[in-house]
Scaffold this motif. Sequence first.
Motif, mmCIF file in Angstrom:
data_model
loop_
_atom_site.group_PDB
_atom_site.id
_atom_site.type_symbol
_atom_site.label_atom_id
_atom_site.label_comp_id
_atom_site.label_asym_id
_atom_site.label_seq_id
_atom_site.Cartn_x
_atom_site.Cartn_y
_atom_site.Cartn_z
ATOM 1 N N LEU A 48 -24.366 6.272 -5.367
ATOM 2 C CA LEU A 48 -24.450 5.813 -4.174
ATOM 3 C C LEU A 48 -23.814 6.638 -3.204
ATOM 4 O O LEU A 48 -22.878 7.261 -3.608
ATOM 5 C CB LEU A 48 -24.165 4.356 -4.301
ATOM 6 N N PRO A 49 -23.947 6.452 -1.914
ATOM 7 C CA PRO A 49 -23.045 7.068 -1.050
ATOM 8 C C PRO A 49 -21.669 6.861 -1.256
ATOM 9 O O PRO A 49 -21.224 5.957 -1.609
ATOM 10 C CB PRO A 49 -23.625 6.461 0.298
ATOM 11 N N LEU A 50 -20.868 8.015 -0.720
ATOM 12 C CA LEU A 50 -19.459 8.081 -0.724
ATOM 13 C C LEU A 50 -18.977 8.713 0.169
ATOM 14 O O LEU A 50 -19.785 9.413 0.962
ATOM 15 C CB LEU A 50 -18.849 8.569 -2.127
ATOM 16 N N LEU A 81 -20.485 1.346 -5.768
ATOM 17 C CA LEU A 81 -20.841 1.554 -7.167
ATOM 18 C C LEU A 81 -21.809 0.170 -7.604
ATOM 19 O O LEU A 81 -21.631 -0.792 -7.139
ATOM 20 C CB LEU A 81 -19.461 1.444 -8.016
ATOM 21 N N LEU A 82 -22.813 0.853 -8.451
ATOM 22 C CA LEU A 82 -23.712 -0.197 -9.335
ATOM 23 C C LEU A 82 -22.897 -0.892 -10.478
ATOM 24 O O LEU A 82 -22.929 -2.062 -10.273
ATOM 25 C CB LEU A 82 -24.840 0.572 -9.781
ATOM 26 N N HIS A 83 -22.016 0.061 -10.866
ATOM 27 C CA HIS A 83 -21.076 -1.010 -12.008
ATOM 28 C C HIS A 83 -19.890 0.287 -12.268
ATOM 29 O O HIS A 83 -19.880 1.486 -11.442
ATOM 30 C CB HIS A 83 -21.868 -0.986 -13.482
ATOM 31 N N ILE A 89 -10.866 -1.330 -7.128
ATOM 32 C CA ILE A 89 -12.546 -1.801 -7.164
ATOM 33 C C ILE A 89 -12.406 -3.340 -6.963
ATOM 34 O O ILE A 89 -11.646 -4.283 -7.226
ATOM 35 C CB ILE A 89 -12.754 -1.557 -8.913
ATOM 36 N N LYS A 90 -13.545 -3.402 -5.999
ATOM 37 C CA LYS A 90 -13.624 -4.788 -5.556
ATOM 38 C C LYS A 90 -15.022 -5.078 -5.492
ATOM 39 O O LYS A 90 -16.068 -4.309 -5.380
ATOM 40 C CB LYS A 90 -12.885 -5.297 -4.246
ATOM 41 N N ARG A 91 -15.477 -6.355 -5.667
ATOM 42 C CA ARG A 91 -16.849 -6.778 -5.609
ATOM 43 C C ARG A 91 -17.500 -7.072 -4.206
ATOM 44 O O ARG A 91 -16.821 -7.296 -3.363
ATOM 45 C CB ARG A 91 -17.091 -7.930 -6.279
ATOM 46 N N GLN A 92 -18.504 -6.209 -4.025
ATOM 47 C CA GLN A 92 -19.170 -6.402 -2.746
ATOM 48 C C GLN A 92 -20.003 -7.779 -2.442
ATOM 49 O O GLN A 92 -20.652 -8.441 -3.508
ATOM 50 C CB GLN A 92 -20.276 -5.146 -2.603
ATOM 51 N N ALA A 93 -19.859 -8.207 -1.286
ATOM 52 C CA ALA A 93 -20.317 -9.587 -0.794
ATOM 53 C C ALA A 93 -21.683 -9.179 -0.305
ATOM 54 O O ALA A 93 -22.249 -8.070 0.323
ATOM 55 C CB ALA A 93 -19.550 -10.051 -0.140
ATOM 56 N N GLY A 94 -22.768 -10.027 -0.660
ATOM 57 C CA GLY A 94 -24.089 -9.892 -0.263
ATOM 58 C C GLY A 94 -25.116 -9.210 -1.002
ATOM 59 O O GLY A 94 -26.170 -8.814 -0.535
ATOM 60 N N ALA A 95 -24.664 -8.548 -2.198
ATOM 61 C CA ALA A 95 -25.649 -7.585 -2.937
ATOM 62 C C ALA A 95 -26.766 -8.517 -3.583
ATOM 63 O O ALA A 95 -26.361 -9.409 -4.211
ATOM 64 C CB ALA A 95 -24.972 -6.749 -3.902
ATOM 65 N N ALA A 125 -15.247 1.050 -4.398
ATOM 66 C CA ALA A 125 -13.925 1.544 -5.159
ATOM 67 C C ALA A 125 -13.328 2.313 -3.845
ATOM 68 O O ALA A 125 -13.961 3.178 -3.110
ATOM 69 C CB ALA A 125 -14.130 2.567 -6.279
ATOM 70 N N ASP A 126 -11.974 2.354 -3.823
ATOM 71 C CA ASP A 126 -10.957 3.076 -3.015
ATOM 72 C C ASP A 126 -10.024 3.805 -3.572
ATOM 73 O O ASP A 126 -9.252 2.953 -4.196
ATOM 74 C CB ASP A 126 -10.576 2.247 -1.983
ATOM 75 N N CYS A 127 -10.057 4.885 -3.955
ATOM 76 C CA CYS A 127 -9.085 5.602 -4.835
ATOM 77 C C CYS A 127 -8.563 6.876 -3.959
ATOM 78 O O CYS A 127 -8.824 7.225 -2.885
ATOM 79 C CB CYS A 127 -9.905 6.515 -5.897
ATOM 80 N N THR A 128 -7.186 7.372 -4.555
ATOM 81 C CA THR A 128 -6.473 8.290 -3.792
ATOM 82 C C THR A 128 -6.246 9.507 -5.035
ATOM 83 O O THR A 128 -5.781 8.922 -6.102
ATOM 84 C CB THR A 128 -5.197 7.990 -3.463
ATOM 85 N N PHE A 129 -6.948 10.750 -4.846
ATOM 86 C CA PHE A 129 -6.663 11.573 -5.823
ATOM 87 C C PHE A 129 -5.651 12.752 -5.098
ATOM 88 O O PHE A 129 -5.382 12.783 -4.084
ATOM 89 C CB PHE A 129 -7.841 12.286 -6.166
ATOM 90 N N ASN A 130 -5.041 13.541 -5.943
ATOM 91 C CA ASN A 130 -4.585 14.531 -5.610
ATOM 92 C C ASN A 130 -4.734 15.923 -6.348
ATOM 93 O O ASN A 130 -4.296 16.094 -7.647
ATOM 94 C CB ASN A 130 -2.629 14.341 -5.920
ATOM 95 N N TRP A 131 -5.334 16.789 -5.363
ATOM 96 C CA TRP A 131 -5.735 18.034 -6.017
ATOM 97 C C TRP A 131 -4.709 18.800 -6.009
ATOM 98 O O TRP A 131 -3.938 19.050 -5.209
ATOM 99 C CB TRP A 131 -7.021 18.550 -5.031
ATOM 100 N N LEU A 132 -4.416 19.501 -7.279
ATOM 101 C CA LEU A 132 -3.211 20.364 -7.629
ATOM 102 C C LEU A 132 -3.632 21.853 -7.812
ATOM 103 O O LEU A 132 -4.495 22.302 -8.046
ATOM 104 C CB LEU A 132 -2.623 19.872 -8.781
#
Length: 226
Positions: A122-124, A158-160, A184-190, A201-208
């Motif tokens: 899905l879109p990100l 995310l779908l899952h 990760i949190k559940r979407q309301a209204g799906a 999902a909201d994530c923080t990555f560090n590209w090294l």
Amino acid sequence: MSSHPLPGKKAAASRVALPYWLREFGRIRLATAALAGTLGIGAAAVFASQWHRDGALQAREQAQQTRDAAYTRFSQVETEKREIRAYQPRFLALRNKGLIGPGKRLDWIEAVRQVQERRKLLPLSYEIAPQQAFAAAPPMAAGDYQLRGSRMTLHMELLHEMDLFNFIDDLRQYALFTVQDCNIKRQAGAVNVATSAMLAADCTFNWLTLAPAEAAPAAGAQKGAP
């Protein structure tokens, strides 16, 4: 008639008798001079021999030090050659994955797009911050290089949960990064489980990357939504 000693006898009587060794000195004078000369020559020869011996010892010690230094350097070179043979394949693999050298931000963006398309996610959306020094835990010895990181904040629908895990696993094939955190949190209204995002999902990555310590950081933050 008085008697007086003769003048010649009186003069002879007044002479002091010389010691016998002094009277015979004339016979050994040449031998004594020869002995003194021989002793002088012998002393000079001993001194010269000692001087040459000391010089030879110093030269030998210097040659030993030179040989030891050369052997130490040779051992270091052999050790470096063994290390190069041992680590070169790993170094080339890390360089091919973008760890060695400046950060390849466009390659990272392309990797995100390819993984999203292949997995039909899905879109990100994401944002990549400017590169800066990265403090590893535990600290890493990098020699003349400095570990640098570009922080990417990512939002995914995310779908899952497996969508996120597969995304991260596929992304590791393109570059090296650390996952700093994910929420990760559940979407309301799906309503449609097959097509609607059930989770976000909201994530923080560090590209090294590893870059020379004097290298300047890459410029500018970048945003995207493949």
